[in-house]
Motif scaffolding. Structure first.
Motif, mmCIF file in Angstrom:
data_model
loop_
_atom_site.group_PDB
_atom_site.id
_atom_site.type_symbol
_atom_site.label_atom_id
_atom_site.label_comp_id
_atom_site.label_asym_id
_atom_site.label_seq_id
_atom_site.Cartn_x
_atom_site.Cartn_y
_atom_site.Cartn_z
ATOM 1 N N SER A 51 0.881 -1.276 0.207
ATOM 2 C CA SER A 51 0.132 0.061 0.052
ATOM 3 C C SER A 51 0.759 1.231 -0.359
ATOM 4 O O SER A 51 0.501 2.165 -0.593
ATOM 5 C CB SER A 51 -0.846 0.161 1.388
ATOM 6 O OG SER A 51 -1.641 -1.237 1.265
ATOM 7 N N ALA A 52 2.082 1.282 0.848
ATOM 8 C CA ALA A 52 2.798 2.497 0.923
ATOM 9 C C ALA A 52 3.324 2.800 -0.464
ATOM 10 O O ALA A 52 3.354 4.033 -0.949
ATOM 11 C CB ALA A 52 3.855 2.353 1.930
ATOM 12 N N TRP A 53 3.991 1.779 -1.130
ATOM 13 C CA TRP A 53 4.481 1.990 -2.341
ATOM 14 C C TRP A 53 3.388 2.606 -3.336
ATOM 15 O O TRP A 53 3.727 3.556 -4.230
ATOM 16 C CB TRP A 53 5.088 0.672 -3.167
ATOM 17 C CG TRP A 53 5.693 1.138 -4.309
ATOM 18 C CD1 TRP A 53 6.784 1.913 -4.780
ATOM 19 C CD2 TRP A 53 5.221 0.431 -5.588
ATOM 20 N NE1 TRP A 53 7.023 1.651 -6.056
ATOM 21 C CE2 TRP A 53 6.187 0.821 -6.696
ATOM 22 C CE3 TRP A 53 4.309 -0.614 -6.285
ATOM 23 C CZ2 TRP A 53 6.013 0.622 -8.090
ATOM 24 C CZ3 TRP A 53 4.027 -0.881 -7.220
ATOM 25 C CH2 TRP A 53 4.977 -0.342 -8.255
ATOM 26 N N LEU A 54 2.277 1.785 -3.514
ATOM 27 C CA LEU A 54 1.027 2.311 -4.212
ATOM 28 C C LEU A 54 0.805 3.800 -4.066
ATOM 29 O O LEU A 54 0.780 4.601 -5.147
ATOM 30 C CB LEU A 54 -0.132 1.496 -4.211
ATOM 31 C CG LEU A 54 -0.329 -0.137 -4.552
ATOM 32 C CD1 LEU A 54 -1.433 -0.578 -4.398
ATOM 33 C CD2 LEU A 54 -0.272 0.375 -6.168
ATOM 34 N N ARG A 55 0.784 4.303 -2.778
ATOM 35 C CA ARG A 55 0.596 5.598 -2.491
ATOM 36 C C ARG A 55 1.589 6.766 -3.179
ATOM 37 O O ARG A 55 1.181 7.575 -3.649
ATOM 38 C CB ARG A 55 -0.065 5.929 -0.949
ATOM 39 C CG ARG A 55 -1.257 5.479 -0.800
ATOM 40 C CD ARG A 55 -1.567 5.696 0.648
ATOM 41 N NE ARG A 55 -2.520 4.517 1.023
ATOM 42 C CZ ARG A 55 -3.810 4.338 0.886
ATOM 43 N NH1 ARG A 55 -4.132 5.365 0.058
ATOM 44 N NH2 ARG A 55 -4.381 3.415 1.223
ATOM 45 N N ASP A 56 2.711 6.141 -2.724
ATOM 46 C CA ASP A 56 3.801 6.891 -3.550
ATOM 47 C C ASP A 56 3.862 7.186 -5.103
ATOM 48 O O ASP A 56 4.009 8.068 -5.552
ATOM 49 C CB ASP A 56 5.229 6.385 -3.252
ATOM 50 C CG ASP A 56 5.654 6.397 -1.730
ATOM 51 O OD1 ASP A 56 4.987 6.913 -1.031
ATOM 52 O OD2 ASP A 56 6.677 5.813 -1.321
ATOM 53 N N VAL A 57 3.469 5.923 -5.738
ATOM 54 C CA VAL A 57 3.431 6.096 -7.022
ATOM 55 C C VAL A 57 2.367 7.080 -7.603
ATOM 56 O O VAL A 57 2.246 7.819 -8.316
ATOM 57 C CB VAL A 57 3.012 4.701 -7.981
ATOM 58 C CG1 VAL A 57 2.612 4.448 -9.218
ATOM 59 C CG2 VAL A 57 4.252 3.634 -7.696
ATOM 60 N N SER A 58 1.041 6.868 -6.767
ATOM 61 C CA SER A 58 -0.059 7.790 -7.130
ATOM 62 C C SER A 58 0.424 9.437 -6.749
ATOM 63 O O SER A 58 0.053 10.306 -7.707
ATOM 64 C CB SER A 58 -1.072 7.168 -6.362
ATOM 65 O OG SER A 58 -2.067 7.863 -5.984
ATOM 66 N N ASP A 59 0.844 9.492 -5.794
ATOM 67 C CA ASP A 59 1.070 10.875 -5.406
ATOM 68 C C ASP A 59 2.163 11.627 -6.578
ATOM 69 O O ASP A 59 1.890 12.567 -6.841
ATOM 70 C CB ASP A 59 1.920 11.019 -4.121
ATOM 71 C CG ASP A 59 1.040 10.802 -3.020
ATOM 72 O OD1 ASP A 59 -0.205 10.948 -2.896
ATOM 73 O OD2 ASP A 59 1.492 10.566 -1.695
ATOM 74 N N ALA A 60 3.274 10.698 -6.802
ATOM 75 C CA ALA A 60 4.155 11.326 -7.633
ATOM 76 C C ALA A 60 3.472 11.340 -9.051
ATOM 77 O O ALA A 60 3.810 12.595 -9.746
ATOM 78 C CB ALA A 60 5.405 10.291 -7.807
ATOM 79 N N GLY A 61 2.644 10.605 -9.542
ATOM 80 C CA GLY A 61 1.815 10.739 -10.820
ATOM 81 C C GLY A 61 1.152 11.948 -10.898
ATOM 82 O O GLY A 61 0.797 12.599 -11.652
ATOM 83 N N ASP A 62 0.206 12.082 -9.790
ATOM 84 C CA ASP A 62 -0.757 13.298 -9.803
ATOM 85 C C ASP A 62 -0.062 14.550 -9.813
ATOM 86 O O ASP A 62 -0.534 15.656 -10.350
ATOM 87 C CB ASP A 62 -1.424 13.107 -8.257
ATOM 88 C CG ASP A 62 -2.350 11.778 -8.272
ATOM 89 O OD1 ASP A 62 -2.555 11.349 -9.365
ATOM 90 O OD2 ASP A 62 -2.968 11.540 -7.073
ATOM 91 N N THR A 63 1.146 14.563 -9.049
ATOM 92 C CA THR A 63 1.889 15.969 -8.946
ATOM 93 C C THR A 63 2.320 16.317 -10.378
ATOM 94 O O THR A 63 2.063 17.470 -10.783
ATOM 95 C CB THR A 63 3.142 15.930 -7.933
ATOM 96 O OG1 THR A 63 2.602 15.232 -6.816
ATOM 97 C CG2 THR A 63 3.814 17.071 -7.927
ATOM 98 N N LEU A 64 2.947 15.413 -11.173
ATOM 99 C CA LEU A 64 3.517 15.680 -12.296
ATOM 100 C C LEU A 64 2.229 16.055 -13.348
ATOM 101 O O LEU A 64 2.482 16.720 -13.993
ATOM 102 C CB LEU A 64 4.232 14.444 -12.723
ATOM 103 C CG LEU A 64 5.744 14.404 -12.333
ATOM 104 C CD1 LEU A 64 6.022 13.080 -13.019
ATOM 105 C CD2 LEU A 64 6.446 15.397 -12.910
#
Ligand code: AQP
Length: 347
Positions: free
Chosen positions: A313-326
């Motif tokens: 879950s933690a990695w999924l949230r990191d992936v999602s945060d990074a994508g959303d920001t870009l």
């Protein structure tokens, strides 16, 4: 350089139709992209809420979809993978596009017409059951156009069932350019997959769909081999014992042949009639066994990968945060240009 963009609704685990008709092609495009291509794939939560969704369930489905796309092979290092609902510029551009899109264009959409027909049938009188229809459902294709245009996308890989919506997006992009500025938006081109529309295993006159009531109508990318075999064995065909390929007259059997071809070959112009003829003298059970084996071979590695990824879950949230920001940075650049163009720039 190309800007390749597509989206999927978080309305359930992707099924074989989503995979063969869209996601598999997304992965191919990503893996074969030129160095200067930009690839964007998103999970479209704003589209999902055009139909009633339980909030807690929707949260889970969004994470499930992210894990599914990663399990299918979307690489967040090469593709910009993000949540449409975390990039408000998508909805903001949709509003501006609403204001230049004639209602007649939307009334002609077959998806809208079928929703309208269902609402009419559900009504006791000859009136429309208004509570089943909302403005969001009507404007759904405009939001799709905004998703595509906010990233100045040039190519959109979607299934054959989306052609009408993509043509509408082209018309809206042209209408905006014509009204305000000649070249702000490219005309997006559809990139189709060779795979035919995958049909429901329970009712082969309908497409396979995440939201159809019967679980047995679809194969999910998370189904284990036993579930896949049972669903294919139970697929509705017809009473003719011979195996022939006739999509109009025999949609059930033809759907199985088409799935078999899509799971065993990358050849786009495969003659499905030839495959059918190779089953001369064999029974429908034999075909179903081969289809089940082919689907399992395709899905099993994805299912295993999904199980692994979904637990992180933690990695999924990191992936999602990074994508959303870009994605937000990218979208806000277009939005500034659009607002200036229409006379809504910052004072
Ligand atoms: N049966 C299908 N065969 C081939 N391609 C399909 N696609 C959907 N169903 C089939 C393609 O999948 C992509 C993502 O679709 P979506 O989730 O945005 O919405 P949808 O088309 O409405 O898909 P579903 O599965 O039917 O979802 P629900 O039930 O929630 O509406 C698209 O590129 C589509 O072409």
């Amino acid at each position: 350089p190309r800007v390749i963009f597509s989206g999927i609704q978080p309305t359930g685990i992707p099924h074989l139709g989503n995979y063969l008709g869209a996601i598999q092609n997304w992965v191919r495009l990503q893996n074969r992209a030129a160095p200067d291509d930009t690839i964007l794939y998103c999970i479209v939560g704003y589209h999902a809420i055009t139909l009633p969704q339980d909030p807690a369930h929707l949260e889970t489905e969004r994470l499930n979809m992210l894990a599914s796309l990663l399990a299918c092979g979307i690489n967040p290092k090469t593709s910009l993978l993000f949540n449409q609902d975390q990039v408000p510029e998508h909805a903001e551009l949709a509003w501006i596009l609403n204001c230049i899109t004639p209602m007649g264009w939307l009334s002609r959409m077959t998806t809208w017409k079928s929703k309208l027909a269902v609402a009419r049938n559900a009504s006791s009188e000859d009136e429309i059951n208004d509570s089943m229809l909302n403005l969001g459902l009507f404007a759904y294709p405009v939001l799709q156009a905004a998703d595509i245009m906010i990233h100045k996308s040039t190519h959109v890989p979607v299934g054959e069932d989306q052609t009408q919506h993509l043509e509408l997006a082209q018309d809206i992009a042209r209408a905006f350019n014509h009204k305000y500025s000649d070249d702000l938006f490219p005309t997006p081109q559809q990139l189709s997959t060779p795979t035919k529309r995958v049909l429901s295993l329970r009712d082969p006159t309908q497409k396979m769909s995440k939201s159809a009531p019967s679980d047995k109508s679809r194969i999910l990318i998370t189904d284990d081999p036993a579930a896949i075999t049972a669903k294919i064995r139970g697929a509705v065909t017809d009473s003719i014992s011979e195996i022939t390929y006739h999509p109009e007259r025999r949609p059930g059997v033809s759907n199985l042949i088409s799935i078999l071809a899509a799971c065993t070959s990358e050849e786009p112009n495969l003659d499905l009639g030839t495959i059918a003829r190779s089953y001369q003298g064999k029974r429908i059970q034999d075909l179903k066994q081969d289809v089940a084996d082919a689907v399992i071979a395709k899905i099993e590695p994805i299912r295993k990968e999904y199980e692994k990824i979904r637990a992180e879950s933690a990695w999924l949230r990191d992936v999602s945060d990074a994508g959303d920001t870009l994605a937000r940075e990218r979208a806000s650049r277009t939005m500034s240009e659009v607002k200036k163009t229409v006379g809504l720039a910052r004072m």
